[in-house]
Design a protein around this motif. Sequence first.
Motif, mmCIF file in Angstrom:
data_model
loop_
_atom_site.group_PDB
_atom_site.id
_atom_site.type_symbol
_atom_site.label_atom_id
_atom_site.label_comp_id
_atom_site.label_asym_id
_atom_site.label_seq_id
_atom_site.Cartn_x
_atom_site.Cartn_y
_atom_site.Cartn_z
ATOM 1 N N THR A 172 0.560 -1.175 0.047
ATOM 2 C CA THR A 172 -0.212 -0.118 -0.340
ATOM 3 C C THR A 172 0.634 1.541 0.340
ATOM 4 N N GLN A 173 2.076 1.278 0.567
ATOM 5 C CA GLN A 173 3.029 2.177 0.003
ATOM 6 C C GLN A 173 4.401 1.678 -1.590
ATOM 7 N N SER A 198 -2.115 2.082 -2.901
ATOM 8 C CA SER A 198 -2.959 2.691 -1.958
ATOM 9 C C SER A 198 -3.856 1.445 -1.172
ATOM 10 N N ARG A 199 -4.344 2.208 -0.267
ATOM 11 C CA ARG A 199 -5.328 1.896 0.677
ATOM 12 C C ARG A 199 -6.389 0.957 0.454
ATOM 13 N N THR A 230 -5.476 7.139 -8.151
ATOM 14 C CA THR A 230 -4.409 7.419 -8.054
ATOM 15 C C THR A 230 -3.116 5.552 -9.405
ATOM 16 N N ASP A 255 -3.480 11.373 -0.099
ATOM 17 C CA ASP A 255 -2.701 10.604 1.007
ATOM 18 C C ASP A 255 -2.271 8.768 0.353
ATOM 19 N N ALA A 256 -2.084 8.889 -0.927
ATOM 20 C CA ALA A 256 -1.751 7.803 -1.371
ATOM 21 C C ALA A 256 -0.160 7.731 -1.561
#
Length: 390
Positions: free
Chosen positions: A177-178, A204-205, A219, A260-261
């Motif tokens: 997720t990163q 990402s989440r 994203t 946030d991603a």
Amino acid sequence: MAASPWRHGMKLGLRKTVRFLSTVASVFCLANVVQFVAADCECGYSAVVDGHVQVFTDLIETDFAHLLDIATNTDWVRQAFNVTSEADRGSYGEMYAIDDMQTAVAPNSHIEDGQADDGQPAGLRLLVQPGLVGDMIPVSEIDSSRTDIMYGSFRAGIRLTNVTGTCSAFFWYFNDTQEIDMEFLSREYNASNRSYPVNLVLQSREAAESGFNAQGTPTFIKASLPFDPTTGLHEYRIDFLPGKVYFYADGQLLANMAGDAVPTHAGHLVLQQWSNGNPLWSGGPPKEDAVTTVSYVKAYFNSSSSQRHKDWSIRCRNPTAPGAVCAIPQATATNTTASGWFFTNQNNMTNNQTVSGHKNSGGRVVSVAAALWTMSVVVFAAIGWELGIW
């Protein structure tokens, strides 16, 4: 009354002592200066991102096109592991094998987009084989040994395979997720209408919650390359900054993402070519050997390591001094010579930058031991001069 010989000797001794202490102080100052004489780039490497100058303190540079044996380069770790079809969400599993990665050297050391002796492009060859081993497809991956790579500018010169059925990827990774991806699906290329897409992804989440399908998230961007990526070397670049990521091809901005991603943790770099038979992504397996060739990687970044921060603060005495910060040459479609530029090949390169044992002169930086030896010799000479030995 005439001065006594004793008092005259005292004055002379005091004057000699003052001169001696002054000489010693000067030598200590000289040694301190000698120890920290600036080599080039001691304060970092700069790139212009979105109109702003960014400075990065560390680097990894690898000229795969002139590296005889990838096993000798400790900046990179060849991967060997298996992934089941269930885990990779494909029709087949993946078998990552060290033997599917080899370097082929260009005879001409001055040509980056050159050919090896077999007439194929020189560099690190990432192979996907057509035959199955059990229910797995033989594929390849290599990772940077450093996992402290935070914000930076990451560049790779790559010639992509023209064999349908694989995914070639250049990306930065911390966890699922990163992750910052540039992924190239050979099944998507269409020479008839000159369509050559690249998939730009921030895992990402939100993507994880969608079964790791990032295509429906904000994203994920499918951008068009302005060239055929299978016919020559091109530079692919990721600029990773706090809260923002920029993607380029031959210096041309393809897309940028924010929010946030964007990762917030240090990670490492990955180069791979793989296939799992998933018709919605890699397709495949390929019907013949598929080879993606990586000519070079150049990564300029800030480290998450406290020791690296200390190293930088010691060597970077004056960031405004000439040569303290070096501008990173920018490879473009018309400036291909920049792809052959490596700071680690220059005569005045700062020390303590790579882990691969790459040969370079290390600049004019003098070690602490050498500085102390020089100081002791001069001090000894000064003592002898003051005592009348010399």
